[in-house]
Design an enzyme around this catalytic site. Structure first.
Site, PDB file in Angstrom:
ATOM      1  CB  SER A  87      -1.287  -0.185   1.297  1.00 39.76           C
ATOM      2  OG  SER A  87       0.036   0.576   2.172  1.00 39.76           O
ATOM      3  NE  ARG A 335       4.375  -8.016  -6.590  1.00 45.99           N
ATOM      4  CZ  ARG A 335       4.781  -8.260  -7.141  1.00 45.99           C
ATOM      5  NH1 ARG A 335       6.230  -8.394  -7.575  1.00 45.99           N
ATOM      6  NH2 ARG A 335       3.934  -8.821  -8.624  1.00 45.99           N
ATOM      7  CB  THR A 371      -2.470   2.556  -9.723  1.00 42.79           C
ATOM      8  OG1 THR A 371      -1.260   2.192  -9.082  1.00 42.79           O
ATOM      9  CG2 THR A 371      -3.794   1.868  -9.337  1.00 42.79           C
ATOM     10  CB  CYS A 564      15.655 -12.019   0.884  1.00 37.26           C
ATOM     11  SG  CYS A 564      13.894 -12.693   1.308  1.00 37.26           S
ATOM     12  CB  CYS A 597       8.561 -15.725   0.960  1.00 41.84           C
ATOM     13  SG  CYS A 597       8.294 -14.878  -0.365  1.00 41.84           S
ATOM     14  CB  CYS A 600       9.463  -8.831  -3.648  1.00 41.99           C
ATOM     15  SG  CYS A 600      10.475  -9.567  -2.705  1.00 41.99           S
ATOM     16  CB  CYS A 603      15.079 -14.612  -4.618  1.00 49.38           C
ATOM     17  SG  CYS A 603      13.014 -15.275  -4.340  1.00 49.38           S
TER      18      CYS A 603
HETATM   19  C1  LIG Z   1       7.115  -0.042  -3.893  1.00 49.63           C
HETATM   20  C2  LIG Z   1       5.920   0.015  -5.111  1.00 49.63           C
HETATM   21  C3  LIG Z   1       5.259   1.278  -4.891  1.00 49.63           C
HETATM   22  C4  LIG Z   1       4.816   1.358  -6.395  1.00 49.63           C
HETATM   23  N1  LIG Z   1       4.187   3.495  -6.562  1.00 49.63           N
HETATM   24  C5  LIG Z   1       3.177   3.367  -6.990  1.00 49.63           C
HETATM   25  C6  LIG Z   1       2.050   4.359  -7.300  1.00 49.63           C
HETATM   26  O1  LIG Z   1       3.153   5.021  -6.420  1.00 49.63           O
HETATM   27  N2  LIG Z   1       1.286   4.657  -8.081  1.00 49.63           N
HETATM   28  C7  LIG Z   1       1.359   3.559  -8.630  1.00 49.63           C
HETATM   29  O2  LIG Z   1      -0.565   3.795  -9.374  1.00 49.63           O
HETATM   30  N3  LIG Z   1       1.524   2.908  -9.254  1.00 49.63           N
HETATM   31  C8  LIG Z   1       2.823   2.186  -8.044  1.00 49.63           C
HETATM   32  N4  LIG Z   1       3.340   1.088  -8.576  1.00 49.63           N
HETATM   33  C9  LIG Z   1       3.219  -0.132  -8.876  1.00 49.63           C
HETATM   34  C10 LIG Z   1       2.086  -0.662  -9.030  1.00 49.63           C
HETATM   35  O3  LIG Z   1       1.208  -1.289  -7.776  1.00 49.63           O
HETATM   36  C11 LIG Z   1       1.416  -1.501  -9.728  1.00 49.63           C
HETATM   37  O4  LIG Z   1       1.830  -0.808 -11.369  1.00 49.63           O
HETATM   38  C12 LIG Z   1       0.167  -2.096 -10.350  1.00 49.63           C
HETATM   39  O5  LIG Z   1      -0.508  -2.464  -8.369  1.00 49.63           O
HETATM   40  C13 LIG Z   1      -0.311  -2.549 -10.998  1.00 49.63           C
HETATM   41  O6  LIG Z   1      -1.449  -3.564 -10.843  1.00 49.63           O
HETATM   42  P1  LIG Z   1      -2.048  -5.355 -11.173  1.00 49.63           P
HETATM   43  O7  LIG Z   1      -2.655  -5.534 -10.630  1.00 49.63           O
HETATM   44  O8  LIG Z   1      -1.269  -5.705 -12.217  1.00 49.63           O
HETATM   45  O9  LIG Z   1      -0.666  -6.589 -10.299  1.00 49.63           O
HETATM   46  P2  LIG Z   1      -0.377  -6.528  -8.926  1.00 49.63           P
HETATM   47  O10 LIG Z   1      -0.993  -5.050  -8.182  1.00 49.63           O
HETATM   48  O11 LIG Z   1       0.488  -6.858  -8.265  1.00 49.63           O
HETATM   49  O12 LIG Z   1      -1.569  -7.123  -8.354  1.00 49.63           O
HETATM   50  C14 LIG Z   1      -1.647  -8.134  -8.848  1.00 49.63           C
HETATM   51  C15 LIG Z   1      -2.468  -9.793  -7.773  1.00 49.63           C
HETATM   52  O13 LIG Z   1      -2.115 -10.828  -8.289  1.00 49.63           O
HETATM   53  C16 LIG Z   1      -2.222 -11.945  -7.067  1.00 49.63           C
HETATM   54  N5  LIG Z   1      -1.366 -12.864  -7.745  1.00 49.63           N
HETATM   55  C17 LIG Z   1      -0.188 -13.043  -8.781  1.00 49.63           C
HETATM   56  N6  LIG Z   1      -0.101 -13.590  -9.077  1.00 49.63           N
HETATM   57  C18 LIG Z   1      -0.996 -15.001  -8.170  1.00 49.63           C
HETATM   58  C19 LIG Z   1      -1.097 -16.578  -8.808  1.00 49.63           C
HETATM   59  N7  LIG Z   1      -0.380 -17.498  -9.330  1.00 49.63           N
HETATM   60  N8  LIG Z   1      -2.531 -16.895  -8.135  1.00 49.63           N
HETATM   61  C20 LIG Z   1      -3.477 -16.283  -8.286  1.00 49.63           C
HETATM   62  N9  LIG Z   1      -3.007 -14.764  -7.296  1.00 49.63           N
HETATM   63  C21 LIG Z   1      -1.976 -14.006  -7.731  1.00 49.63           C
HETATM   64  C22 LIG Z   1      -0.961 -11.198  -6.206  1.00 49.63           C
HETATM   65  O14 LIG Z   1      -1.400 -11.685  -4.816  1.00 49.63           O
HETATM   66  C23 LIG Z   1      -1.912  -9.696  -5.771  1.00 49.63           C
HETATM   67  O15 LIG Z   1      -3.199  -9.495  -5.577  1.00 49.63           O
HETATM   68  C24 LIG Z   1       4.088   0.809  -7.692  1.00 49.63           C
HETATM   69  C25 LIG Z   1       5.084  -0.451  -7.088  1.00 49.63           C
HETATM   70  C26 LIG Z   1       5.423  -0.949  -6.403  1.00 49.63           C
HETATM   71  C27 LIG Z   1       6.015  -2.045  -6.151  1.00 49.63           C
HETATM   72  S1  SF4 Z   2      10.299 -13.528  -3.221  1.00 44.08           S
HETATM   73 FE1  SF4 Z   2      11.665 -14.276  -2.854  1.00 44.08          FE
HETATM   74  S2  SF4 Z   2      13.474 -12.405  -2.633  1.00 44.08           S
HETATM   75 FE2  SF4 Z   2      11.064 -12.027  -2.550  1.00 44.08          FE
HETATM   76  S3  SF4 Z   2      10.512 -12.121   0.139  1.00 44.08           S
HETATM   77 FE3  SF4 Z   2      10.345 -14.111  -0.670  1.00 44.08          FE
HETATM   78  S4  SF4 Z   2      12.105 -15.243  -0.574  1.00 44.08           S
HETATM   79 FE4  SF4 Z   2      12.835 -13.388  -0.452  1.00 44.08          FE
END
Ligand SMILES: Cc1cc2nc3c(=O)[nH]c(=O)nc-3n(C[C@H](O)[C@H](O)[C@H](O)COP(=O)(O)OP(=O)(O)OC[C@H]3O[C@@H](n4cnc5c(N)ncnc54)[C@H](O)[C@@H]3O)c2cc1C
Ligand code: SF4
Ligand code: FES
Length: 917
Positions: A87, A335, A371, A564, A597, A600, A603
């Site tokens: 978040s 992440r 997003t 990690c 884990c 993220c 790894c």
């Molecule tokens: C540190 C960080 C900061 C960010 N800051 C911003 C920001 O300020 N503004 C912004 O717009 N974007 C930001 N982003 C990017 C944003 O988070 C992503 O672009 C957005 O969340 C992508 O949405 P998504 O639905 O494609 O994937 P995600 O949000 O990653 O959602 C994927 C979902 O799928 C689930 N999932 C994955 N694999 C499986 C599986 N095999 N089976 C069942 N469920 C699964 C996951 O648990 C998750 O709930 C940031 C990202 C990070 C990491």
């Molecule tokens: S996905 Fe890999 S690097 Fe990320 S927390 Fe899990 S073990 Fe660590």
């Protein structure tokens, strides 16, 4: 310390099981010999993030607009929608405005904090300078919000529209057509395998969702997305995907430091000039501040620790001031995010489905926002899917053609958004280095705005892992000591993620060597190879682990041990790790603390040997970034209903059960062995149930937890189901009080509901129709007197049994005296020691977890199975852990110490909240 616990816990479990109630022999699981339940849906979406839920909502809107009924299922591996989403984000509402134009009028929307002010700062070690910011960063009209809360909110809207959202279900594999050239759906993960891959009593095979269209919405570096990209050569014309690692914290800051709506981005220190990275500070609603650091995973120095960089960043005077006064840290997480941008977008469709959101890679790196694009891509894919399904003849077995989605995406504003900044991130990888990148991206974003005729490409097709240098070429980094509470060790932070995985399950981080024709673990496609439809070949063996240790320790100073963000990987000393036939090398071996884990995916991406594959663990495990309640229980009831439905299909359960008879009760009392194979329909229905399946009567809302907690013993199940425990089930609790969680079930709405809430396509879900009991009846179930702890008779001073209580850091809290037969939890309550005991001694939580002195632990009788079951879920389990409510004092325990762990996990009472001691 945690390493020690993890190492020993497997052995401990084995020892415990030797001494406790005998368990049935476990058979190895043979995937080729399992008949899976299968369900047909129109669209199966893997991943309940912004992209997946936007797609689901759009599909249901089209159903309403155009009239063709469409069944949409979303599988989400997190315990609830939003729990795995990190978040604290600044979000452009562009896609939301299109998807839900009336969102401002909708109740509970989390876009309450508009951005009011943005700035960019350059940090040196001790000062910070305001610098011009790229116009993309300046943009107003955005909102600062908790992305996990936003996702949960989208989840409720999707459900209201009739989408079936199944949290706790991971998409573990793809179902291919007979020729392997198309995707026909998704297989969920098996539940109830032990660490060695043998079937526990609670085993349930994963089920198949056969779908006309499969949408992969897994976010950055999804495991199924990786598979389709390789298999269908979707990256043939694009660059490798590259990533950044984001580590972040949320603080409730002192009111004098709180500037709601302010957004600050930082460059420079603590990241060195050779490494791409930057920080942020977002002043969210409600006095909360999100702060964090993103480091490009193309970093060279294997000594870098993103976690330590974040902790060090907070030592900067800017952060010291921000976090001073009455400020408290309340969350931590990590992440990876896509950084490859437009050039790394793979082909977006494949036969039978498509990649949406960050499964494909939609982040605008210059803005650090993805997003809006993820949501837009989901909406466009939904439109293409609806048209493709509508165009198909009824009963057609042809894979849906999703190519129209690629076209509409290329014509969309989301594509233009990525196009404009396409050269910004790659400019940091030119021979001009970091300063060249800063200069180029400044000019590009301020003046050129992407209107250049050129596009920088990753011509050498280098992955992030390939950028890593050998340790011998780099200087070790000496990070400053932690300064709690400003900066803390990793395990203290990890406790704030709420992460949890059932201990006795196969390790989901696999060390594998890939065969010829397969991509390496972290890669979607091996550069320069024409990979295609064959199944991947890989080896998992001692030799592979040995080679891993040899290269990673010998050449890269054990990179994963630092990189990690959850301390999952440790290269530990082991004398046996010398010999050629051991799994170690040079006196070191790899220990994988997979329970830590936080999903993220770093790894899998960064390991220099490219031999770690992240696979989905049992659904529901992993971090819990979202803590607020949002009808959590309701969703879990739905999951339960799905399982009941699946069971009926497999004829474990009758079509409609008589209301006065619970098959679960029959199952528990008969203790009949679970059936591992689905019964062919020609065979007579069986009365034996898999343990995880429960009832046909109306008490599902009290039983659904049973279905979600497959490790529970018969006695615990009986307690949860509120039926008498079978006579032969040993009761280790002297009190047997009512599990408090059942009272918490009042969070479920108790209006009588028709099956439409749970089953949007009655024709397919005919078997699940039932109503929840009205609240009054629920309450009647819950009002039995609960025996309280505390109020013990205190012994005369100097005559009782001495018990020392210590906190997690080893500081003495209190030494008390108690009588023989008193249990540790009651003693703690009697003396106002903060040991929770949420289920009040009914062995249905692990919040009374204590760590005992080894010499006293050895004097105790072995824990019963149900205590072991709960201990498996305790945070920071050690080899001398016990549940305080189950340990009664005897004279020989005089002088024992009970140490409180740093956190507890309240699995049942309030839905896995972590609490600090
Ligand atoms: C540190 C960080 C900061 C960010 N800051 C911003 C920001 O300020 N503004 C912004 O717009 N974007 C930001 N982003 C990017 C944003 O988070 C992503 O672009 C957005 O969340 C992508 O949405 P998504 O639905 O494609 O994937 P995600 O949000 O990653 O959602 C994927 C979902 O799928 C689930 N999932 C994955 N694999 C499986 C599986 N095999 N089976 C069942 N469920 C699964 C996951 O648990 C998750 O709930 C940031 C990202 C990070 C990491
Ligand atoms: S996905 Fe890999 S690097 Fe990320 S927390 Fe899990 S073990 Fe660590
Ligand atoms: S109080 Fe819940 S198990 Fe001890």
């Amino acid at each position: 310390m945690l390493r020690l616990h993890r190492q020993q816990s497997a052995a401990l479990r084995a020892v415990r099981s030797l001494h406790s109630t005998p368990r049935r022999r476990r058979e190895p699981f043979d995937p080729s010999n399992v008949e899976r339940a299968s369900d047909e849906v129109d669209v199966c979406i893997v991943g309940g993030g912004p992209a997946g839920l936007s797609a689901a909502i759009r599909l249901k809107q089209l159903e309403q607009e155009k009239g063709r009924e469409i069944r949409v299922v979303v599988l989400e591996k997190g315990a609830e929608a939003g729990s795995h989403i990190l978040s604290g984000a600044v979000v452009e509402p562009r896609a939301l405005n299109e998807l839900l134009p009336d969102w401002q009028e909708r109740s509970g929307h989390p876009l309450t904090q508009p951005t009011t002010h943005t700035s960019m700062r350059f940090f040196t070690k001790s000062s910070s300078l305001r610098i011009p910011q790229p116009p993309q960063m300046k943009k107003m009209g955005t909102y600062i919000l908790s992305l996990s809360q936003f996702t949960a909110w989208l989840g409720t809207i999707a459900e209201e529209l009739g989408v079936e959202v199944y949290p706790g279900f991971a998409g573990a594999g793809l179902v291919y057509g007979p020729d392997g050239k198309s995707v026909l759906g998704v297989r969920t993960n098996e539940v109830g395998l032990d660490r060695e891959g043998r079937m526990k009593d609670t085993f349930e095979p994963g089920m198949e969702f056969r779908a006309r269209v499969t949408l992969l919405a897994e976010g950055a570096h999804g495991s199924l997305s990786k598979e389709v990209i390789r298999r269908f050569r979707l990256r043939e014309n694009s660059d490798p995907q590259t990533y950044g690692m984001g580590v972040k914290e949320v603080w409730r800051v002192d009111p004098s430091k709180y500037r709601p709506g302010e957004v600050v981005h930082t460059m420079g220190w603590p990241v060195d000039w050779k490494t791409y990275g930057g920080g942020w500070v977002y002043h969210m609603a409600d006095g909360l501040v999100s702060l964090g650091l993103v480091i490009g995973l193309d970093y060279a120095n294997p000594y870098i620790s993103p976690y330590r960089e974040l902790q060090r960043m907070k030592h900067h005077p800017y952060f010291r001031d921000l976090l001073s006064g009455n400020s408290t840290r309340i969350a931590y997480g990590g992440r990876t995010l896509n950084e490859g941008g437009l050039q790394s977008l793979p082909q977006l469709y494949f036969p039978g489905g498509a990649l949406i959101g960050c499964s494909a890679g939609m982040v605008n790196v210059a803005k650090i926002k993805g997003t809006h694009n993820a949501m837009k891509s989901g909406m466009l894919a939904a439109e293409a899917a609806y048209d493709a399904i509508s165009a198909q003849e009824e009963g057609s077995s042809e894979p849906a053609d999703m190519s129209a989605y690629e076209t509409t995406f290329r014509n969309s504003w989301a594509y233009a958004d990525l196009h404009e900044v396409r050269n910004v991130r790659p400019s940091f990888n030119t021979p001009l280095g970091m300063w060249g990148g800063i200069t180029y991206s400044g000019v590009d974003t301020l003046l050129l705005k992407g209107r250049t005729p050129w596009t920088f490409r990753n011509t050498k097709k280098l992955s992030d892992a390939a950028h890593t240098k050998r340790a011998s070429e780099c200087a070790p980094i000496e990070y400053p000591p932690f300064e709690p509470p400003l900066s803390t060790d990793l395990l203290t932070s990890l406790a704030l993620t709420g992460t949890n995985h059932a201990e006795d399950q196969p390790v989901h981080l696999r060390v594998r060597k890939y065969g010829k024709g397969s991509a390496d673990a972290g890669l979607e496609v091996k550069p320069g190879t024409k990979e295609g439809l064959e199944t991947e070949q890989y080896e998992e063996s001692k030799a592979v682990r040995r080679e891993h240790v040899k290269v990673n320790v010998g050449e890269y100073a054990g990179l994963l041990g630092r990189a990690c963000p959850a301390q999952v990987y440790e290269y530990v000393d082991d004398e046996a790790a010398q010999s050629e036939d051991s799994e170690g090398w040079g006196g070191k071996k790899l220990v994988i603390n997979s329970q830590n884990c936080i999903h993220c995916k770093l790894c899998d991406i960064k390991v220099p040997t490219q031999d770690i594959t992240w696979t989905v663990p049992e659904g529901g495990g992993g971090p819990k970034y979202r803590r607020e309640d949002s009808g959590d229980a309701t969703r879990r009831v739905m999951v339960h209903v799905m399982r009941v439905s699946a069971a009926r299909k497999r004829q474990y359960l009758p079509e409609k059960g008589p209301a006065d008879q619970s098959p679960l009760a029959a199952f528990i009392s008969s203790k009949s062995p679970p059936t591992h194979r689905a019964r062919p329909s020609s065979e007579a229905p069986s009365s034996s149930l898999p343990t995880a399946l429960s009832c046909t009567q109306n008490a599902c809302c009290t039983l659904e937890l049973a279905s979600l907690l497959p490790t529970m013993s018969a006695r615990t199940l009986a307690a949860l189901a509120r039926i008498p425990a079978p006579a032969n089930a040993v009761s280790s609790s002297s009190r047997g009080c009512v599990p408090q969680h059942i009272r918490n079930m009042s969070k479920v709405s108790h209006e009588p509901r028709s099956e439409s809430l749970f089953a949007t396509s009655p024709s397919r879900w005919h078997s699940v129709g039932r109503t929840l009991p009205p609240l009054s009846r629920q309450r009647a179930l819950h009002t039995s007197a609960v025996l309280r702890h505390g109020h013990l008779t205190r012994p005369e001073p100097g005559t009782g049994i001495k018990l020392h209580f210590k906190d997690s850091k080893g500081n003495l809290i209190k030494t008390v005296e108690a009588n023989e037969g008193d249990d540790i939890l009651s003693i703690a309550h009697e003396h106002d020691i903060d040991l929770e005991g949420a289920c009040e001694g009914s062995v249905a939580c692990s919040t009374c977890h204590v760590i005992l002195t080894p010499e006293h632990y050895d004097l105790l009788p072995e824990p019963e199975d149900d205590e072991n079951d709960m201990l498996d879920m305790a945070f920071g389990l050690t080899d001398t852990s016990r549940l305080g409510c189950q340990v009664q004092l005897t004279r020989e325990l005089d002088g024992m110490t009970a140490t409180l762990p740093s956190a507890t996990r309240n699995m049942f009472v309030d839905g896995k909240k972590s609490a600090h001691h």
